[in-house]
Design a protein around this motif. Structure first.
Motif, PDB file in Angstrom:
ATOM      1  N   ALA A   1       0.773  -0.965  -0.033  1.00 15.62           N
ATOM      2  CA  ALA A   1       0.349  -0.043  -0.083  1.00 15.62           C
ATOM      3  C   ALA A   1       0.751   1.158  -0.057  1.00 15.62           C
ATOM      4  O   ALA A   1       0.753   2.383  -0.973  1.00 15.62           O
ATOM      5  CB  ALA A   1      -0.935  -0.014   1.107  1.00 15.62           C
ATOM      6  N   VAL A   2       2.106   1.185   0.816  1.00 18.64           N
ATOM      7  CA  VAL A   2       2.807   2.424   0.820  1.00 18.64           C
ATOM      8  C   VAL A   2       3.610   2.685  -0.383  1.00 18.64           C
ATOM      9  O   VAL A   2       3.750   3.680  -0.898  1.00 18.64           O
ATOM     10  CB  VAL A   2       3.866   2.159   2.235  1.00 18.64           C
ATOM     11  N   ASP A   3       3.832   1.507  -0.947  1.00 16.47           N
ATOM     12  CA  ASP A   3       4.843   1.686  -2.375  1.00 16.47           C
ATOM     13  C   ASP A   3       3.862   2.134  -3.470  1.00 16.47           C
ATOM     14  O   ASP A   3       4.174   3.023  -4.153  1.00 16.47           O
ATOM     15  CB  ASP A   3       5.233   0.320  -2.634  1.00 16.47           C
ATOM     16  N   GLY A   4       2.554   1.794  -3.318  1.00 11.85           N
ATOM     17  CA  GLY A   4       1.484   2.215  -4.484  1.00 11.85           C
ATOM     18  C   GLY A   4       1.386   3.801  -3.990  1.00 11.85           C
ATOM     19  O   GLY A   4       1.236   4.412  -5.098  1.00 11.85           O
ATOM     20  N   HIS A   5       1.233   3.911  -2.998  1.00  6.46           N
ATOM     21  CA  HIS A   5       0.867   5.701  -2.737  1.00  6.46           C
ATOM     22  C   HIS A   5       2.054   6.681  -2.973  1.00  6.46           C
ATOM     23  O   HIS A   5       1.848   7.468  -3.659  1.00  6.46           O
ATOM     24  CB  HIS A   5       0.789   5.639  -0.933  1.00  6.46           C
ATOM     25  N   ILE A   6       3.271   6.061  -2.927  1.00  4.26           N
ATOM     26  CA  ILE A   6       4.434   6.947  -3.048  1.00  4.26           C
ATOM     27  C   ILE A   6       4.605   6.710  -4.661  1.00  4.26           C
ATOM     28  O   ILE A   6       4.835   7.706  -5.215  1.00  4.26           O
ATOM     29  CB  ILE A   6       5.719   6.396  -2.443  1.00  4.26           C
ATOM     30  N   SER A   7       4.595   5.710  -5.194  1.00  2.44           N
ATOM     31  CA  SER A   7       4.747   5.551  -6.689  1.00  2.44           C
ATOM     32  C   SER A   7       3.525   6.436  -7.625  1.00  2.44           C
ATOM     33  O   SER A   7       3.999   7.217  -8.446  1.00  2.44           O
ATOM     34  CB  SER A   7       4.588   4.360  -7.222  1.00  2.44           C
ATOM     35  N   ARG A   8       2.367   6.326  -7.056  1.00  5.13           N
ATOM     36  CA  ARG A   8       1.303   7.301  -7.852  1.00  5.13           C
ATOM     37  C   ARG A   8       1.689   8.621  -7.525  1.00  5.13           C
ATOM     38  O   ARG A   8       1.456   9.380  -8.619  1.00  5.13           O
ATOM     39  CB  ARG A   8      -0.071   6.935  -7.112  1.00  5.13           C
ATOM     40  N   ALA A   9       1.927   8.992  -6.308  1.00  3.02           N
ATOM     41  CA  ALA A   9       2.153  10.528  -6.195  1.00  3.02           C
ATOM     42  C   ALA A   9       3.389  11.032  -7.032  1.00  3.02           C
ATOM     43  O   ALA A   9       3.218  12.269  -7.677  1.00  3.02           O
ATOM     44  CB  ALA A   9       2.442  10.621  -4.590  1.00  3.02           C
ATOM     45  N   ILE A  10       4.259  10.322  -7.144  1.00  2.00           N
ATOM     46  CA  ILE A  10       5.437  10.620  -7.836  1.00  2.00           C
ATOM     47  C   ILE A  10       5.054  10.864  -9.338  1.00  2.00           C
ATOM     48  O   ILE A  10       5.288  11.780 -10.263  1.00  2.00           O
ATOM     49  CB  ILE A  10       6.854   9.920  -7.939  1.00  2.00           C
ATOM     50  N   ALA A  11       4.450   9.758  -9.964  1.00  2.00           N
ATOM     51  CA  ALA A  11       4.097   9.712 -11.307  1.00  2.00           C
ATOM     52  C   ALA A  11       3.052  10.541 -11.434  1.00  2.00           C
ATOM     53  O   ALA A  11       3.047  11.565 -12.577  1.00  2.00           O
ATOM     54  CB  ALA A  11       3.365   8.323 -11.496  1.00  2.00           C
ATOM     55  N   GLN A  12       2.118  11.213 -10.595  1.00  2.00           N
ATOM     56  CA  GLN A  12       1.200  12.318 -11.081  1.00  2.00           C
ATOM     57  C   GLN A  12       2.088  13.590 -11.041  1.00  2.00           C
ATOM     58  O   GLN A  12       1.717  14.502 -11.876  1.00  2.00           O
ATOM     59  CB  GLN A  12       0.247  12.330  -9.953  1.00  2.00           C
ATOM     60  N   SER A  13       2.858  13.686  -9.954  1.00  2.00           N
ATOM     61  CA  SER A  13       3.506  15.151 -10.188  1.00  2.00           C
ATOM     62  C   SER A  13       4.838  15.392 -11.087  1.00  2.00           C
ATOM     63  O   SER A  13       4.902  16.224 -11.443  1.00  2.00           O
ATOM     64  CB  SER A  13       4.054  15.378  -8.718  1.00  2.00           C
ATOM     65  N   PHE A  14       5.460  14.232 -11.201  1.00  2.00           N
ATOM     66  CA  PHE A  14       6.538  14.304 -12.114  1.00  2.00           C
ATOM     67  C   PHE A  14       6.527  13.102 -13.436  1.00  2.00           C
ATOM     68  O   PHE A  14       7.285  12.090 -12.942  1.00  2.00           O
ATOM     69  CB  PHE A  14       7.812  14.361 -11.517  1.00  2.00           C
ATOM     70  N   PRO A  15       5.575  13.057 -14.038  1.00  2.00           N
ATOM     71  CA  PRO A  15       5.468  12.120 -15.038  1.00  2.00           C
ATOM     72  C   PRO A  15       6.593  11.836 -16.041  1.00  2.00           C
ATOM     73  O   PRO A  15       6.513  10.347 -16.354  1.00  2.00           O
ATOM     74  CB  PRO A  15       4.141  12.337 -15.840  1.00  2.00           C
ATOM     75  N   THR A  16       7.544  12.391 -16.139  1.00  2.00           N
ATOM     76  CA  THR A  16       8.669  12.006 -16.782  1.00  2.00           C
ATOM     77  C   THR A  16       9.904  11.403 -15.862  1.00  2.00           C
ATOM     78  O   THR A  16      10.737  10.762 -16.607  1.00  2.00           O
ATOM     79  CB  THR A  16       9.239  13.018 -17.812  1.00  2.00           C
ATOM     80  N   ASP A  17       9.805  11.448 -14.877  1.00  2.00           N
ATOM     81  CA  ASP A  17      10.838  10.843 -13.950  1.00  2.00           C
ATOM     82  C   ASP A  17      10.535   9.222 -13.714  1.00  2.00           C
ATOM     83  O   ASP A  17       9.353   8.928 -13.782  1.00  2.00           O
ATOM     84  CB  ASP A  17      10.821  11.698 -12.482  1.00  2.00           C
ATOM     85  N   ALA A  18      11.699   8.481 -13.907  1.00  2.00           N
ATOM     86  CA  ALA A  18      11.489   7.046 -13.324  1.00  2.00           C
ATOM     87  C   ALA A  18      11.659   6.868 -11.790  1.00  2.00           C
ATOM     88  O   ALA A  18      12.020   7.547 -11.257  1.00  2.00           O
ATOM     89  CB  ALA A  18      12.516   6.405 -13.925  1.00  2.00           C
ATOM     90  N   ILE A  19      10.878   5.665 -11.882  1.00  2.00           N
ATOM     91  CA  ILE A  19      10.791   5.133 -10.388  1.00  2.00           C
ATOM     92  C   ILE A  19      11.567   3.701 -10.085  1.00  2.00           C
ATOM     93  O   ILE A  19      11.034   2.823 -10.998  1.00  2.00           O
ATOM     94  CB  ILE A  19       9.407   5.296  -9.764  1.00  2.00           C
ATOM     95  N   LEU A  20      12.184   3.584  -9.035  1.00  2.00           N
ATOM     96  CA  LEU A  20      12.779   2.080  -8.820  1.00  2.00           C
ATOM     97  C   LEU A  20      12.255   1.853  -7.215  1.00  2.00           C
ATOM     98  O   LEU A  20      12.646   2.600  -6.619  1.00  2.00           O
ATOM     99  CB  LEU A  20      14.240   1.996  -8.908  1.00  2.00           C
ATOM    100  N   SER A  21      11.482   0.797  -7.200  1.00  2.00           N
ATOM    101  CA  SER A  21      10.988   0.785  -5.706  1.00  2.00           C
ATOM    102  C   SER A  21      11.025  -0.758  -5.447  1.00  2.00           C
ATOM    103  O   SER A  21      11.077  -1.447  -6.374  1.00  2.00           O
ATOM    104  CB  SER A  21       9.572   1.192  -5.653  1.00  2.00           C
ATOM    105  N   GLU A  22      11.287  -0.964  -4.118  1.00  2.00           N
ATOM    106  CA  GLU A  22      11.608  -2.321  -3.760  1.00  2.00           C
ATOM    107  C   GLU A  22      10.414  -3.255  -3.987  1.00  2.00           C
ATOM    108  O   GLU A  22      10.604  -4.373  -4.342  1.00  2.00           O
ATOM    109  CB  GLU A  22      11.705  -2.336  -2.116  1.00  2.00           C
TER     110      GLU A  22
END
Ligand code: IPD
Ligand code: CA
Length: 272
Positions: free
Chosen positions: A50-71
């Motif tokens: 749940a926390v991973d989803g919360h963080i990833s969604r927020a980053i993707a919404q605010s900075f859509p061209t940035d990439a994300i690597l999460s555990e």
């Protein structure tokens, strides 16, 4: 990336770590918390997801061209890369032990540029941007002044990748050298505790990039030393870690590198 764009992301990351921490708290000590083993000694709970989803969604919404690597969701290396550990210290979390943290870093071309770590139970927010110092809840932090190994307390994290014999050898070498040794189940918080002077060093035979990226910036900005976490392939494959105050750096690095599994290439300092 322009300075103002980094500033924007840094402020965003601090607020995101706090909201993620509040979300984690809602699952903490839940008697019906869902959990399963991804691998030996590698647990994932409903809260991690749940926390991973919360963080990833927020980053993707605010900075859509940035990439994300999460555990929990994975991802690939990229020039502008957020590295996220939704909950570091999952074993503690799943047992109701109040020692875990949310960790968020931004890397530009493989170099961590800021790091944010939030412990929602202690309400402690550690953060740092390269060149700007390290802070805990708004106050500047720095590593301890400990010079004597006999007075030093270090954490030896356990990596299941290498098994108990290698861990036993590493802790043996640390104790033989004279260090006080402990293990408390969150690499991210262990590294931040070196940064703020509560302990003097941290080592582990293998950590992933999400266990280290944010805390590494905080530690270096607090005056600490850490081995070459930017070595090739580190982001994707992780590696061994030694981190310490200036005062015990050589002795801790020596003791840890006596373990044959320690890769000598990686034991050089990031700064030297
Ligand atoms: C773990 C913790 C632990 C360390 C392990 C990590 P996780 O991360 O940081 O302290 O010893 O190697 O995997 O699984 O709780 O995010
Ligand atoms: Ca984790």
């Amino acid at each position: 990336m322009r300075d103002s764009e980094i500033d924007l992301r840094f402020e965003f990351a601090r607020s995101l770590a706090k909201s993620a921490g509040e979300l984690a708290r809602t699952y903490f000590r839940d008697p019906v918390l869902g959990q399963r083993y991804k691998a030996l000694a590698d647990l994932v709970t409903d809260a991690d997801l749940a926390v991973d989803g919360h963080i990833s969604r927020a980053i993707a919404q605010s900075f859509p061209t940035d990439a994300i690597l999460s555990e929990e969701a994975g991802g690939d290396d990229a020039d502008t890369l957020w590295i996220v550990d939704p909950i570091d210290g999952t074993q503690n979390f799943a047992r109701g032990i109040a020692r875990f943290a949310i960790s968020i870093a931004l890397c530009l071309k493989g170099r961590p540029i800021f790091g944010v770590v939030y412990d929602p139970i202690a309400a402690e927010l550690f953060y740092s941007r390269t060149g700007g110092g390290a802070f805990l809840n708004g106050k500047r932090i720095s590593t301890s002044q400990t010079l004597k190994v006999e007075e030093a307390l270090v954490e030896a994290g356990y990596s299941a990748k290498f098994g108990w014999r290698t861990y036993h050898a590493m802790t043996g070498f640390l104790l033989e050298e004279g260090f006080g040794v402990r293990q408390s189940g969150s690499a991210v918080l262990g590294l931040c505790e070196v940064a703020c002077g509560r302990i003097d060093g941290y080592c582990e035979l293998h950590l992933e990039s999400w266990d280290v990226a944010a805390a590494a910036v905080i530690l270096e900005e607090a005056g600490g030393r850490i081995i070459d976490f930017l070595a090739p392939d580190w982001v994707k494959h992780g590696g061994p870690i030694v981190a310490a105050t200036e005062g015990i750096w050589d002795r801790l690095r020596y003791a840890a590198s006596r373990v044959p599994a320690f890769d000598p290439v990686r034991t050089r300092s990031f700064r030297s």
